[in-house]
Structures are given as structure tokens and as C-alpha cells.
Motif scaffolding. Structure first.
Motif, mmCIF file in Angstrom:
data_model
loop_
_atom_site.group_PDB
_atom_site.id
_atom_site.type_symbol
_atom_site.label_atom_id
_atom_site.label_comp_id
_atom_site.label_asym_id
_atom_site.label_seq_id
_atom_site.Cartn_x
_atom_site.Cartn_y
_atom_site.Cartn_z
ATOM 1 N N GLU A 162 0.434 -1.237 -0.507
ATOM 2 C CA GLU A 162 -0.135 0.119 0.299
ATOM 3 C C GLU A 162 0.660 0.913 0.276
ATOM 4 O OE1 GLU A 162 -2.380 -0.769 3.454
ATOM 5 O OE2 GLU A 162 -3.725 -2.388 2.507
ATOM 6 N N ALA A 163 1.948 1.107 0.646
ATOM 7 C CA ALA A 163 2.970 2.322 0.681
ATOM 8 C C ALA A 163 3.460 2.716 -0.411
ATOM 9 C CB ALA A 163 3.999 2.316 1.798
ATOM 10 N N TRP A 164 3.885 1.692 -0.941
ATOM 11 C CA TRP A 164 4.365 1.697 -2.493
ATOM 12 C C TRP A 164 3.700 2.682 -3.331
ATOM 13 C CZ3 TRP A 164 9.098 2.831 -3.643
ATOM 14 C CH2 TRP A 164 10.700 2.081 -2.862
ATOM 15 N N ASN A 165 2.347 1.645 -3.556
ATOM 16 C CA ASN A 165 1.610 1.887 -4.266
ATOM 17 C C ASN A 165 1.101 3.646 -4.110
ATOM 18 O OD1 ASN A 165 1.146 -0.400 -5.903
ATOM 19 N ND2 ASN A 165 -0.532 -0.928 -4.583
ATOM 20 N N ALA A 166 0.857 3.672 -2.998
ATOM 21 C CA ALA A 166 1.121 5.610 -2.636
ATOM 22 C C ALA A 166 1.878 6.782 -3.059
ATOM 23 C CB ALA A 166 0.553 5.253 -1.191
ATOM 24 N N ARG A 167 3.277 6.477 -3.642
ATOM 25 C CA ARG A 167 4.087 6.556 -3.935
ATOM 26 C C ARG A 167 4.942 7.418 -2.929
ATOM 27 N NH1 ARG A 167 6.057 6.080 -8.319
ATOM 28 N NH2 ARG A 167 6.422 8.655 -8.742
ATOM 29 N N HIS A 188 3.295 0.274 -9.689
ATOM 30 C CA HIS A 188 2.196 -0.058 -9.063
ATOM 31 C C HIS A 188 2.573 -1.567 -8.399
ATOM 32 C CE1 HIS A 188 -1.617 -0.781 -7.797
ATOM 33 N NE2 HIS A 188 -1.734 -1.771 -8.661
ATOM 34 N N PHE A 189 2.493 -1.991 -7.512
ATOM 35 C CA PHE A 189 2.452 -3.380 -7.803
ATOM 36 C C PHE A 189 0.740 -3.664 -6.802
ATOM 37 C CE2 PHE A 189 6.723 -2.763 -4.924
ATOM 38 C CZ PHE A 189 7.056 -1.941 -6.151
ATOM 39 N N PHE A 237 5.237 -11.256 -2.303
ATOM 40 C CA PHE A 237 4.895 -12.035 -3.665
ATOM 41 C C PHE A 237 4.098 -10.758 -4.473
ATOM 42 C CE2 PHE A 237 3.515 -15.334 -7.295
ATOM 43 C CZ PHE A 237 5.007 -14.849 -7.931
ATOM 44 N N TYR A 238 4.511 -10.375 -5.387
ATOM 45 C CA TYR A 238 3.570 -9.367 -6.450
ATOM 46 C C TYR A 238 4.067 -9.451 -8.152
ATOM 47 C CZ TYR A 238 7.285 -6.250 -5.453
ATOM 48 O OH TYR A 238 8.999 -5.529 -5.731
ATOM 49 N N GLU A 239 3.191 -8.363 -8.538
ATOM 50 C CA GLU A 239 4.114 -8.186 -9.723
ATOM 51 C C GLU A 239 3.331 -6.866 -9.641
ATOM 52 O OE1 GLU A 239 1.565 -9.790 -13.297
ATOM 53 O OE2 GLU A 239 0.403 -8.442 -12.837
ATOM 54 N N ASN A 240 4.511 -6.276 -10.797
ATOM 55 C CA ASN A 240 4.215 -4.933 -10.650
ATOM 56 C C ASN A 240 4.598 -4.853 -12.078
ATOM 57 O OD1 ASN A 240 6.850 -5.171 -13.336
ATOM 58 N ND2 ASN A 240 8.652 -4.672 -12.213
ATOM 59 N N LYS A 300 6.595 -10.305 -12.126
ATOM 60 C CA LYS A 300 6.357 -11.054 -10.385
ATOM 61 C C LYS A 300 7.959 -10.993 -10.150
ATOM 62 C CE LYS A 300 2.479 -13.459 -11.776
ATOM 63 N NZ LYS A 300 2.380 -14.858 -13.180
ATOM 64 N N ILE A 301 7.600 -10.747 -8.866
ATOM 65 C CA ILE A 301 9.016 -10.428 -8.193
ATOM 66 C C ILE A 301 8.370 -10.805 -6.584
ATOM 67 C CG2 ILE A 301 10.443 -8.402 -7.416
ATOM 68 C CD1 ILE A 301 9.372 -6.347 -9.376
ATOM 69 N N CYS A 302 9.617 -11.720 -5.577
ATOM 70 C CA CYS A 302 9.142 -11.371 -4.606
ATOM 71 C C CYS A 302 10.680 -10.626 -3.707
ATOM 72 C CB CYS A 302 9.349 -13.488 -3.949
ATOM 73 S SG CYS A 302 8.588 -14.322 -5.116
ATOM 74 N N GLU A 303 10.082 -10.058 -2.604
ATOM 75 C CA GLU A 303 10.866 -9.549 -1.927
ATOM 76 C C GLU A 303 10.860 -9.868 -0.528
ATOM 77 O OE1 GLU A 303 12.425 -4.793 -1.196
ATOM 78 O OE2 GLU A 303 11.382 -6.146 -3.717
#
Length: 123
Positions: free
Chosen positions: A19-24, A76-77, A92-95, A100-103
Motif C-alpha cells: 500500500e505504501a509503495w502504491n501510494a508512492r 504499481h504493485f 510476492f507481487y507483480e509490478n 513477478k517479484i519476491c521481496e
């Protein structure tokens, strides 16, 4: 031995991270990290930071991510899943580019991220 974190707490941290990343909102993202955090990614050298692929400390992480955010205006993730252990989680998300990326994120006793590693599929 480090404190064991409930799975629900770590899963919530993973959702908050996305959510924090998507809020930039870089400062919101950084509140999730300890001052002495260490981040590793194969993208770090390409942006002119440490050739080892590791940045150390919240201030270095801020500089790296500020530069990266400037290059990805449509970041956007999309969360796929969150995996947990007693002291870490994998988001595990898609950018925004469909990658697809695993953090991997390890947390300290206070629940702050002390180690992160972005894991991408081999090119």
C-alpha cells in the motif's frame, strides 16, 4: 533468540508495504524500516549505487529509492501473496510491467525491517 512475530502481524506488514509503495509515499515506506537496514537488489548497481548490489542504512536506501521512483512514474504493485516465518516475510507481487517479484523482508524484535532482498526471475 529474536522475538517471534504472529503470522497475522507479518502478513499485515506485507500488505502495508505494498500500500505504501502504491501510494508512492517514500517516507511511509521508510517508516517500516530500521535505521540500520540493509537492502540487496540486482537493480542497485544499475542506478549508480554500490556495485555489490547492497545499500546500507535508511539514508542510503532513501537515496536509492528516490532515484528509482523518479524513473518509474507509473509504479504499481499488485499483491499476489505474502509468506511468513517467525522473523520474516516474503511479499510476492507483480509490478506495473507485469514482472513477478519476491521481496524477502526480515524484521527485528520491534517489527521493523532490518534486511530486504528483491528477488527477480533470471533474465
Amino acid at each position: 533468540m529474536s522475538k517471534l512475530h504472529p503470522p497475522s502481524t507479518l502478513a499485515a506488514l506485507g500488505r502495508t508495504w505494498v500500500e505504501a509503495w502504491n501510494a508512492r509515499d517514500l517516507e511511509r515506506v521508510l517508516t517500516l524500516y530500521d535505521d540500520a537496514t540493509v537492502m540487496t537488489s540486482d537493480r542497485i548497481p544499475g542506478l549508480g549505487f554500490d556495485a555489490s548490489g547492497t545499500v546500507r542504512g535508511k539514508e542510503s536506501l532513501r537515496a536509492y529509492w528516490r532515484k528509482a521512483l523518479g524513473l518509474i512514474p507509473n509504479l504499481h504493485f499488485t499483491l499476489i501473496d505474502v509468506y511468513v516465518s517467525p522473523d520474516s516475510l516474503v511479499v510476492f507481487y507483480e509490478n506495473e510491467r507485469g514482472k513477478k517479484i519476491c521481496e524477502y523482508l526480515r524484521v527485528n524484535d520491534a517489527g521493523l525491517i532490518v534486511q530486504g532482498s528483491a528477488n527477480h526471475l533470471p533474465q
